[in-house]
Enzyme design. Structure first.
Site, PDB file in Angstrom:
ATOM      1  N   SER A  46       0.809  -1.223   0.000  1.00  0.00           N
ATOM      2  CA  SER A  46       0.000   0.000   0.000  1.00  0.00           C
ATOM      3  C   SER A  46       0.842   1.272   0.000  1.00  0.00           C
ATOM      4  CB  SER A  46      -0.899  -0.015   1.240  1.00  0.00           C
ATOM      5  OG  SER A  46      -1.318   1.294   1.565  1.00  0.00           O
ATOM      6  N   GLY A  47       0.522   2.184  -0.910  1.00  0.00           N
ATOM      7  CA  GLY A  47       1.222   3.470  -0.950  1.00  0.00           C
ATOM      8  C   GLY A  47       0.954   4.280   0.306  1.00  0.00           C
ATOM      9  N   LEU A  48      -0.305   4.243   0.749  1.00  0.00           N
ATOM     10  CA  LEU A  48      -0.662   4.974   1.965  1.00  0.00           C
ATOM     11  C   LEU A  48       0.144   4.447   3.155  1.00  0.00           C
ATOM     12  CD1 LEU A  48      -2.434   6.830   3.730  1.00  0.00           C
ATOM     13  CD2 LEU A  48      -4.096   4.962   3.855  1.00  0.00           C
ATOM     14  N   ASP A  58       0.958  10.533   1.817  1.00  0.00           N
ATOM     15  CA  ASP A  58       0.672   9.699   0.638  1.00  0.00           C
ATOM     16  C   ASP A  58       0.516  10.631  -0.562  1.00  0.00           C
ATOM     17  OD1 ASP A  58      -0.008   7.625  -1.032  1.00  0.00           O
ATOM     18  OD2 ASP A  58      -2.043   7.366  -0.244  1.00  0.00           O
ATOM     19  N   ASP A  85       1.254  -0.992  -4.965  1.00  0.00           N
ATOM     20  CA  ASP A  85       0.496   0.214  -5.294  1.00  0.00           C
ATOM     21  C   ASP A  85       1.490   1.180  -5.949  1.00  0.00           C
ATOM     22  OD1 ASP A  85      -0.898   2.568  -5.299  1.00  0.00           O
ATOM     23  OD2 ASP A  85      -1.246   2.628  -3.122  1.00  0.00           O
ATOM     24  N   ASP A  87       0.902   3.987  -7.453  1.00  0.00           N
ATOM     25  CA  ASP A  87       0.337   5.342  -7.594  1.00  0.00           C
ATOM     26  C   ASP A  87       0.005   5.625  -9.064  1.00  0.00           C
ATOM     27  OD1 ASP A  87       0.478   5.600  -4.894  1.00  0.00           O
ATOM     28  OD2 ASP A  87       2.289   6.823  -4.874  1.00  0.00           O
ATOM     29  N   GLU A 114      -2.987   4.168 -10.987  1.00  0.00           N
ATOM     30  CA  GLU A 114      -4.279   4.841 -10.940  1.00  0.00           C
ATOM     31  C   GLU A 114      -4.289   6.029 -11.885  1.00  0.00           C
ATOM     32  OE1 GLU A 114      -3.349   5.369  -6.687  1.00  0.00           O
ATOM     33  OE2 GLU A 114      -4.199   7.375  -6.855  1.00  0.00           O
ATOM     34  N   LYS A 120       0.130  12.531  -6.962  1.00  0.00           N
ATOM     35  CA  LYS A 120      -1.265  12.246  -6.577  1.00  0.00           C
ATOM     36  C   LYS A 120      -1.427  12.404  -5.068  1.00  0.00           C
ATOM     37  CE  LYS A 120      -1.233   9.000  -4.301  1.00  0.00           C
ATOM     38  NZ  LYS A 120      -1.800   7.938  -3.477  1.00  0.00           N
ATOM     39  N   ASN A 122      -3.956  10.804  -1.644  1.00  0.00           N
ATOM     40  CA  ASN A 122      -4.804   9.669  -1.284  1.00  0.00           C
ATOM     41  C   ASN A 122      -6.256   9.913  -1.685  1.00  0.00           C
ATOM     42  OD1 ASN A 122      -6.603   8.122   0.902  1.00  0.00           O
ATOM     43  ND2 ASN A 122      -4.705   7.011   0.545  1.00  0.00           N
ATOM     44  N   SER A 123      -6.915   8.853  -2.118  1.00  0.00           N
ATOM     45  CA  SER A 123      -8.269   8.972  -2.655  1.00  0.00           C
ATOM     46  C   SER A 123      -9.286   9.419  -1.623  1.00  0.00           C
ATOM     47  CB  SER A 123      -8.711   7.629  -3.239  1.00  0.00           C
ATOM     48  OG  SER A 123      -7.820   7.256  -4.249  1.00  0.00           O
ATOM     49  N   ARG A 159      -6.252   1.169 -12.265  1.00  0.00           N
ATOM     50  CA  ARG A 159      -7.201   1.625 -11.237  1.00  0.00           C
ATOM     51  C   ARG A 159      -7.956   2.850 -11.733  1.00  0.00           C
ATOM     52  NH1 ARG A 159      -5.193   3.029  -5.124  1.00  0.00           N
ATOM     53  NH2 ARG A 159      -6.502   4.846  -4.724  1.00  0.00           N
ATOM     54  N   HIS A 190     -12.401   1.910  -7.676  1.00  0.00           N
ATOM     55  CA  HIS A 190     -12.374   2.431  -6.320  1.00  0.00           C
ATOM     56  C   HIS A 190     -13.612   3.276  -6.037  1.00  0.00           C
ATOM     57  CE1 HIS A 190     -10.631   2.775  -2.518  1.00  0.00           C
ATOM     58  NE2 HIS A 190      -9.644   3.636  -2.712  1.00  0.00           N
TER      59      HIS A 190
HETATM   60  C1  SPV Z   1      -3.389   2.534  -0.718  1.00  0.00           C
HETATM   61  O1  SPV Z   1      -3.528   1.634   0.111  1.00  0.00           O
HETATM   62  O2  SPV Z   1      -2.420   3.276  -0.743  1.00  0.00           O
HETATM   63  C2  SPV Z   1      -4.404   2.775  -1.716  1.00  0.00           C
HETATM   64  C3  SPV Z   1      -5.780   2.447  -1.413  1.00  0.00           C
HETATM   65  O3  SPV Z   1      -4.093   3.307  -2.748  1.00  0.00           O
HETATM   66  S1  SPV Z   1      -6.537   3.868  -0.873  1.00  0.00           S
HETATM   67  O4  SPV Z   1      -5.870   4.322   0.329  1.00  0.00           O
HETATM   68  O5  SPV Z   1      -7.898   3.477  -0.629  1.00  0.00           O
HETATM   69  O6  SPV Z   1      -6.478   4.885  -1.885  1.00  0.00           O
HETATM   70 MG    MG Z   2      -2.356   4.291  -2.691  1.00  0.00          MG
END
Ligand code: SPV
Ligand code: MG
Length: 539
Positions: A46-48, A58, A85, A87, A114, A120, A122-123, A159, A190
């Site tokens: 996970s990027g986050l 993130d 991930d 990004d 994505e 970017k 975080n979503s 994504r 997502h």
């Molecule tokens: C992550 O886990 O970094 C993701 C998922 O990209 S989210 O945090 O839902 O964007």
């Molecule tokens: Mg991410």
């Protein structure tokens, strides 16, 4: 032994098969191992979570090569595949190609990119304000990635952030289709809603065109069955190891900060033995045996368990005290378990009363058949053969926390005893305890100096510094000193008959041997009453 398919193939099969698959988030080597150990077939890098663990946002604040380093540790730490991930792919189509080649080199099985703009964010942060990439530009990036991969099974997941950015199903469909045509292996759709409506609407319209991956972080209340029935291929649990460790770290830090001691934390955190196990210390130990010249010492234990313990009444009518059941197993089994947990594996037990009932496995037994008319030193003498090298001697009726053993194992002094400086309670109970006098009382100063044992049962009340806990550690030299002492006493049968361990230690002190004291408070239990058996069960 059938070897597992390569990681890329494993991931590709997970994505493509009918049965629902799960990826568990990890953000470093340790969490990746935890995910695999729990049974997950694959990992979401996970990027986050990776950025949070690195202490940054993130927001592409960690460079992609820094992420690559983390991914390599995760990949090396596990045998299951990882979907990273990626990004936005960290740049244009050209960067994407380099990323794919590097990920393949580092053993990463796939990447998810994505359709947002670099850098970017975080979503779940201001999602609707985030611009999306142009469809054709992003499709070109997917195509470039697929062209760059050397391994046919490397997985590229596209994504779609249309729902996140506030666009509707039509935009989501248009983008997913364009990315499918560009060569993506799967679509990650997502959504930041608390219900899966957007996702279910997409799945319904999408059909089986390509496998679909989802991240139900926000719509976590949806039963997994719903995803299964709707034909989802992969569910990503996206950040839950990072968030659970954050909560645990916050609580531990707060407690230690306010209490200025580890006492209330030690039993709640993962034991060091578990840390070493997950690090594969064992493997290194085996390798050292194979490759290094012989050295190093292992610590053994001798447990004196010959006496009946008549004070326990009915409980010891048909078995010695050491075999009295505590929380479903004999007291001695608990003691052996504690020793084994700190890697003391060579265990000797001296038995006497009802010796046929002392029958636990993987223990070397010595017998003191004169148990009824002798004391501890005769029992110890029966086990002279085991007094070789580093040895801990303790009683079969004393329960200890393992850190106490660990502390003894870590000492190098020849003869070391543990002393509980909080002896007031024992005194109050009027127990027949082994009170001692030391070169100095327990204090901050005592931690800096080497405290030695002056002797047992001091005459003056104010010379009592604590209670000996019935445990002594001998170095190879210490073991030799004790063996020699036992040999010297062999001719004095009458005298030895009544000698207890403190008497033996007292003789060593008289010979000029320095007996080192380690102070502690609590965390042990001498079981010498029926009430102790009850307390011991909760120990
Ligand atoms: C992550 O886990 O970094 C993701 C998922 O990209 S989210 O945090 O839902 O964007
Ligand atoms: Mg991410």
């Amino acid at each position: 032994m059938t070897s597992k398919p390569k990681k890329t193939t494993q991931l590709k099969r997970m994505v493509q098969r009918q049965e629902l698959a799960f990826l568990m988030e990890a953000h470093n080597g340790l969490s990746a191992k935890v995910a695999e150990e729990a049974g997950f077939e694959g990992i979401w890098g996970s990027g986050l979570s990776i950025s949070a663990a690195l202490g940054v946002r993130d927001h592409n604040e960690a460079s992609w090569t820094q992420v690559l380093e983390v991914a390599e540790f995760m990949s090396d730490a596990t045998t299951v595949p990882m979907l990273l991930d990626g990004d936005t792919g960290y740049g244009d189509f050209n960067t994407m190609q380099r990323v794919v080649r590097k990920l393949e080199q580092r053993g990463v099985a796939g990447v998810c990119i994505e359709d947002k703009i670099f850098p970017k964010t975080n979503s779940f942060i201001r999602g609707a304000a985030q611009p999306l990439a142009a469809i054709d530009e992003f499709a070109g990036k997917i195509k470039a990635g697929k062209d760059a991969q050397a391994d046919d099974d490397f997985v590229i997941v596209a994504r779609v952030e249309a729902f996140i950015a506030g666009w509707g199903i039509e935009e989501a469909m248009k983008r997913a289709e364009a990315y499918r045509v560009a060569g993506a292996d799967a679509i990650l759709m997502h959504s930041a809603l608390r219900s899966p409506v957007e996702i279910l609407a997409f799945l319904k319209e999408w059909g089986n065109r390509l496998p679909v991956v989802i991240v139900p972080t926000k719509y976590y209340q949806t039963p997994t069955e719903v995803f299964r029935d709707a034909g989802v291929s992969v569910v990503i649990w996206a950040n839950h190891l990072m968030r659970s460790s954050l909560a645990a770290m916050q609580s531990t830090a707060k407690t230690i900060f306010s209490e200025q001691t580890l006492l209330n934390v030690e039993e709640k955190v993962a034991p060091l033995a578990d840390v070493f196990r997950i690090q594969g210390e064992n493997e290194l130990e085996q390798a050292e045996k194979r490759y290094l010249p012989k050295h190093g010492r292992s610590v053994k234990a001798v447990i004196l368990a010959a006496s009946q313990g008549a004070e326990l009444g009915e409980l010891t009518r048909d078995r010695p005290k050491a075999m009295v059941s505590l929380a479903g197993k004999p007291l001695l089994a608990h003691i052996l378990e504690t020793y084994r947990s700190v890697n003391v594996k060579e265990l000797s037990v001296v038995r006497g009363y009802k010796k046929e009932t002392v029958n636990l496995a993987n223990v070397k037994y010595f017998d003191n058949d004169a148990f009824a008319t002798t004391q501890e030193v005769s029992s110890l003498a029966a086990a002279t053969e085991a007094l070789e090298g580093d040895v801990i001697v303790s009683y079969g009726d004393v329960l200890l926390k393992k850190y106490i053993l660990q502390e003894l194992i870590d000492t190098d002094d020849d003869v070391v005893v543990m002393v509980d400086s909080n002896h007031a309670e024992s005194r109050n109970r009027g127990r027949n305890a082994d009170f001692v006098s030391c070169s100095e009382p327990n204090s901050r100063r005592a931690y800096q100096n080497v405290v030695t044992l002056k002797g047992f049962r001091p005459e003056r009340e104010d010379a009592v510094h604590g209670e000996w806990m019935g445990i002594v550690k001998l170095s190879p030299t210490g073991s030799k000193l004790v063996r020699e002492k036992l040999k010297a006493l062999a001719g004095e049968a009458e005298r030895v008959r009544s000698m207890k361990l403190p008497d033996l230690l007292q003789l060593l002190i008289a010979d000029g041997v320095k007996v080192r004291v380690i102070y502690t408070t609590g965390h042990w239990l001498d079981v010498d009453s029926v009430e102790d058996v009850v307390v011991g069960a909760a120990f």
